[in-house]
Design a protein around this motif. Sequence first.
Motif, PDB file in Angstrom:
ATOM      1  N   GLN A  50       0.003  18.549   3.052  1.00  0.00           N
ATOM      2  CA  GLN A  50       0.053  19.216   4.349  1.00  0.00           C
ATOM      3  C   GLN A  50       0.089  20.721   4.145  1.00  0.00           C
ATOM      4  O   GLN A  50       0.989  21.238   3.491  1.00  0.00           O
ATOM      5  CB  GLN A  50       1.276  18.757   5.153  1.00  0.00           C
ATOM      6  CG  GLN A  50       1.316  19.347   6.547  1.00  0.00           C
ATOM      7  CD  GLN A  50       2.502  18.865   7.360  1.00  0.00           C
ATOM      8  OE1 GLN A  50       3.456  18.314   6.833  1.00  0.00           O
ATOM      9  NE2 GLN A  50       2.435  19.048   8.657  1.00  0.00           N
TER      10      GLN A  50
ATOM     11  N   GLY B 191      -2.962  19.829   9.433  1.00  0.00           N
ATOM     12  CA  GLY B 191      -2.643  18.420   9.468  1.00  0.00           C
ATOM     13  C   GLY B 191      -2.466  17.854   8.069  1.00  0.00           C
ATOM     14  O   GLY B 191      -2.234  18.598   7.105  1.00  0.00           O
ATOM     15  N   LEU B 192      -2.611  16.561   7.938  1.00  0.00           N
ATOM     16  CA  LEU B 192      -2.406  15.881   6.667  1.00  0.00           C
ATOM     17  C   LEU B 192      -3.747  15.495   6.067  1.00  0.00           C
ATOM     18  O   LEU B 192      -4.612  14.953   6.762  1.00  0.00           O
ATOM     19  CB  LEU B 192      -1.566  14.612   6.863  1.00  0.00           C
ATOM     20  CG  LEU B 192      -0.053  14.772   6.904  1.00  0.00           C
ATOM     21  CD1 LEU B 192       0.381  15.485   8.171  1.00  0.00           C
ATOM     22  CD2 LEU B 192       0.620  13.418   6.807  1.00  0.00           C
TER      23      LEU B 192
ATOM     24  N   TYR C 140      -0.240  12.386   0.712  1.00  0.00           N
ATOM     25  CA  TYR C 140      -0.895  13.360   1.572  1.00  0.00           C
ATOM     26  C   TYR C 140      -0.436  14.760   1.197  1.00  0.00           C
ATOM     27  O   TYR C 140       0.692  14.972   0.743  1.00  0.00           O
ATOM     28  CB  TYR C 140      -0.515  13.145   3.041  1.00  0.00           C
ATOM     29  CG  TYR C 140      -1.061  11.891   3.657  1.00  0.00           C
ATOM     30  CD1 TYR C 140      -0.325  10.707   3.622  1.00  0.00           C
ATOM     31  CD2 TYR C 140      -2.299  11.882   4.292  1.00  0.00           C
ATOM     32  CE1 TYR C 140      -0.816   9.555   4.210  1.00  0.00           C
ATOM     33  CE2 TYR C 140      -2.790  10.733   4.878  1.00  0.00           C
ATOM     34  CZ  TYR C 140      -2.047   9.569   4.830  1.00  0.00           C
ATOM     35  OH  TYR C 140      -2.539   8.427   5.416  1.00  0.00           O
TER      36      TYR C 140
ATOM     37  N   TYR D 152      -4.629   6.948  -2.655  1.00  0.00           N
ATOM     38  CA  TYR D 152      -3.961   5.815  -2.061  1.00  0.00           C
ATOM     39  C   TYR D 152      -4.111   4.603  -2.979  1.00  0.00           C
ATOM     40  O   TYR D 152      -5.027   4.545  -3.803  1.00  0.00           O
ATOM     41  CB  TYR D 152      -4.479   5.509  -0.656  1.00  0.00           C
ATOM     42  CG  TYR D 152      -5.921   5.091  -0.589  1.00  0.00           C
ATOM     43  CD1 TYR D 152      -6.941   6.048  -0.620  1.00  0.00           C
ATOM     44  CD2 TYR D 152      -6.287   3.757  -0.436  1.00  0.00           C
ATOM     45  CE1 TYR D 152      -8.274   5.677  -0.549  1.00  0.00           C
ATOM     46  CE2 TYR D 152      -7.604   3.378  -0.350  1.00  0.00           C
ATOM     47  CZ  TYR D 152      -8.602   4.344  -0.399  1.00  0.00           C
ATOM     48  OH  TYR D 152      -9.914   3.980  -0.328  1.00  0.00           O
TER      49      TYR D 152
ATOM     50  N   TYR E 172       0.499   5.819  -0.238  1.00  0.00           N
ATOM     51  CA  TYR E 172      -0.424   6.926  -0.002  1.00  0.00           C
ATOM     52  C   TYR E 172       0.241   8.240  -0.376  1.00  0.00           C
ATOM     53  O   TYR E 172       1.457   8.390  -0.230  1.00  0.00           O
ATOM     54  CB  TYR E 172      -0.789   7.009   1.483  1.00  0.00           C
ATOM     55  CG  TYR E 172      -1.217   5.712   2.121  1.00  0.00           C
ATOM     56  CD1 TYR E 172      -0.275   4.764   2.518  1.00  0.00           C
ATOM     57  CD2 TYR E 172      -2.558   5.435   2.344  1.00  0.00           C
ATOM     58  CE1 TYR E 172      -0.658   3.579   3.116  1.00  0.00           C
ATOM     59  CE2 TYR E 172      -2.955   4.254   2.948  1.00  0.00           C
ATOM     60  CZ  TYR E 172      -2.000   3.328   3.332  1.00  0.00           C
ATOM     61  OH  TYR E 172      -2.388   2.158   3.923  1.00  0.00           O
TER      62      TYR E 172
ATOM     63  N   ALA F  89       0.826  -1.210   0.000  1.00  0.00           N
ATOM     64  CA  ALA F  89       0.000   0.000   0.000  1.00  0.00           C
ATOM     65  C   ALA F  89       0.860   1.259   0.000  1.00  0.00           C
ATOM     66  O   ALA F  89       1.901   1.322   0.659  1.00  0.00           O
ATOM     67  CB  ALA F  89      -0.906   0.008   1.224  1.00  0.00           C
TER      68      ALA F  89
ATOM     69  N   LYS G 245      -9.312   7.417  -4.942  1.00  0.00           N
ATOM     70  CA  LYS G 245      -9.280   8.821  -4.546  1.00  0.00           C
ATOM     71  C   LYS G 245      -9.391   8.935  -3.039  1.00  0.00           C
ATOM     72  O   LYS G 245     -10.130   8.191  -2.393  1.00  0.00           O
ATOM     73  CB  LYS G 245     -10.445   9.572  -5.202  1.00  0.00           C
ATOM     74  CG  LYS G 245     -10.319   9.717  -6.709  1.00  0.00           C
ATOM     75  CD  LYS G 245     -11.477  10.522  -7.258  1.00  0.00           C
ATOM     76  CE  LYS G 245     -11.343  10.681  -8.778  1.00  0.00           C
ATOM     77  NZ  LYS G 245     -12.478  11.460  -9.346  1.00  0.00           N
ATOM     78  N   GLY G 246      -8.686   9.918  -2.511  1.00  0.00           N
ATOM     79  CA  GLY G 246      -8.825  10.259  -1.114  1.00  0.00           C
ATOM     80  C   GLY G 246      -9.783  11.420  -0.941  1.00  0.00           C
ATOM     81  O   GLY G 246     -10.733  11.567  -1.704  1.00  0.00           O
ATOM     82  N   ASP G 247      -9.514  12.261   0.036  1.00  0.00           N
ATOM     83  CA  ASP G 247     -10.437  13.350   0.352  1.00  0.00           C
ATOM     84  C   ASP G 247     -10.304  14.565  -0.563  1.00  0.00           C
ATOM     85  O   ASP G 247     -11.248  15.337  -0.710  1.00  0.00           O
ATOM     86  CB  ASP G 247     -10.207  13.794   1.799  1.00  0.00           C
ATOM     87  CG  ASP G 247     -10.430  12.665   2.776  1.00  0.00           C
ATOM     88  OD1 ASP G 247      -9.612  12.508   3.705  1.00  0.00           O
ATOM     89  OD2 ASP G 247     -11.419  11.932   2.612  1.00  0.00           O
TER      90      ASP G 247
ATOM     91  N   LEU H   6      -5.543  13.305   2.847  1.00  0.00           N
ATOM     92  CA  LEU H   6      -5.253  12.228   1.909  1.00  0.00           C
ATOM     93  C   LEU H   6      -5.670  12.608   0.500  1.00  0.00           C
ATOM     94  O   LEU H   6      -6.823  12.981   0.266  1.00  0.00           O
ATOM     95  CB  LEU H   6      -5.979  10.958   2.363  1.00  0.00           C
ATOM     96  CG  LEU H   6      -5.728   9.697   1.562  1.00  0.00           C
ATOM     97  CD1 LEU H   6      -4.276   9.261   1.678  1.00  0.00           C
ATOM     98  CD2 LEU H   6      -6.656   8.590   2.041  1.00  0.00           C
TER      99      LEU H   6
ATOM    100  N   LEU I 182       3.561  14.659   1.143  1.00  0.00           N
ATOM    101  CA  LEU I 182       4.181  13.517   1.805  1.00  0.00           C
ATOM    102  C   LEU I 182       3.653  12.215   1.218  1.00  0.00           C
ATOM    103  O   LEU I 182       2.455  12.048   1.012  1.00  0.00           O
ATOM    104  CB  LEU I 182       3.887  13.552   3.301  1.00  0.00           C
ATOM    105  CG  LEU I 182       4.677  14.586   4.086  1.00  0.00           C
ATOM    106  CD1 LEU I 182       3.954  14.962   5.365  1.00  0.00           C
ATOM    107  CD2 LEU I 182       6.071  14.061   4.409  1.00  0.00           C
TER     108      LEU I 182
ATOM    109  N   GLN J   8      -3.750   0.293  -2.834  1.00  0.00           N
ATOM    110  CA  GLN J   8      -3.596  -0.911  -2.010  1.00  0.00           C
ATOM    111  C   GLN J   8      -2.749  -1.960  -2.705  1.00  0.00           C
ATOM    112  O   GLN J   8      -2.200  -2.860  -2.049  1.00  0.00           O
ATOM    113  CB  GLN J   8      -4.958  -1.497  -1.667  1.00  0.00           C
ATOM    114  CG  GLN J   8      -5.835  -0.544  -0.872  1.00  0.00           C
ATOM    115  CD  GLN J   8      -7.222  -1.100  -0.646  1.00  0.00           C
ATOM    116  OE1 GLN J   8      -7.477  -2.267  -0.866  1.00  0.00           O
ATOM    117  NE2 GLN J   8      -8.130  -0.260  -0.194  1.00  0.00           N
TER     118      GLN J   8
END
Lengths: 115, 115
Positions: free
Chosen positions: B37, B42-43, B35, B48, B33, B31, B57-59, B45, B90, B50
């Motif tokens: 920042q 904060g971080l 991110y 990602y 990812y 996996a 897709k993340g957020d 996403l 990151l 797998q």
Amino acid sequence: AQKVTQAQTEISVVEKEDVTLDCVYETRDTTYYLFWYKQPPSGELVFLIRRNSFDEQNEISGRYSWNFQKSTSSFNFTITASQVVDSAVYFCALTRTDSWGKLQFGAGTQVVVTP
Amino acid sequence: DGGITQSPKYLFRKEGQNVTLSCEQNLNHDAMYWYRQDPGQGLRLIYYSQIVNDFQKGDIAEGYSVSREKKESFPLTVTSAQKNPTAFYLCASSTSGTGTKNIQYFGAGTRLSVL
């Protein structure tokens, strides 16, 4: 939805003082994992600890200790006898239910240790 | 030494330009990812993956694209559709399986700025 709150934006201490970082989380899951990461000025996140929601034992690792209280949904982190090298941003994180392996991070707490 | 390598450390983007951030790992992790920042947030996403040839897709995926053609590589492209790309990016990786407990390990990051 999961949420992680680190209410302290910045904490400044003098070397050798103890410092406690607060982390409060929200989740509907019964099984989850909590993490703490350290981000020094270099930028890379360094893993510190992972805690299972079923394990409420406090943990100590050298000058670091963690207090997990499920009843108050808190996972606080204490640095004892702080050193200048502890100056960093510290993040608390929670595993997310909605998908495999994803983490929900708090906003982070900047720790400044002065000599 | 096993780890995650991100390059370049600093990157500048001109208006209308696509840029690609590199992330390579030799930890044999399935996996990976990405991110973003921003100060005080904060971080978050972005994407990602797998497993090879699969990603989700993340957020905050809008304006970004990824590929996962090899297990050890997960490049992120910041497209011209991303109107506010200035941030610290990151990359992380973790083992696979029933992954809510898996620890994510991070690279040193890429700082992207707009010219």
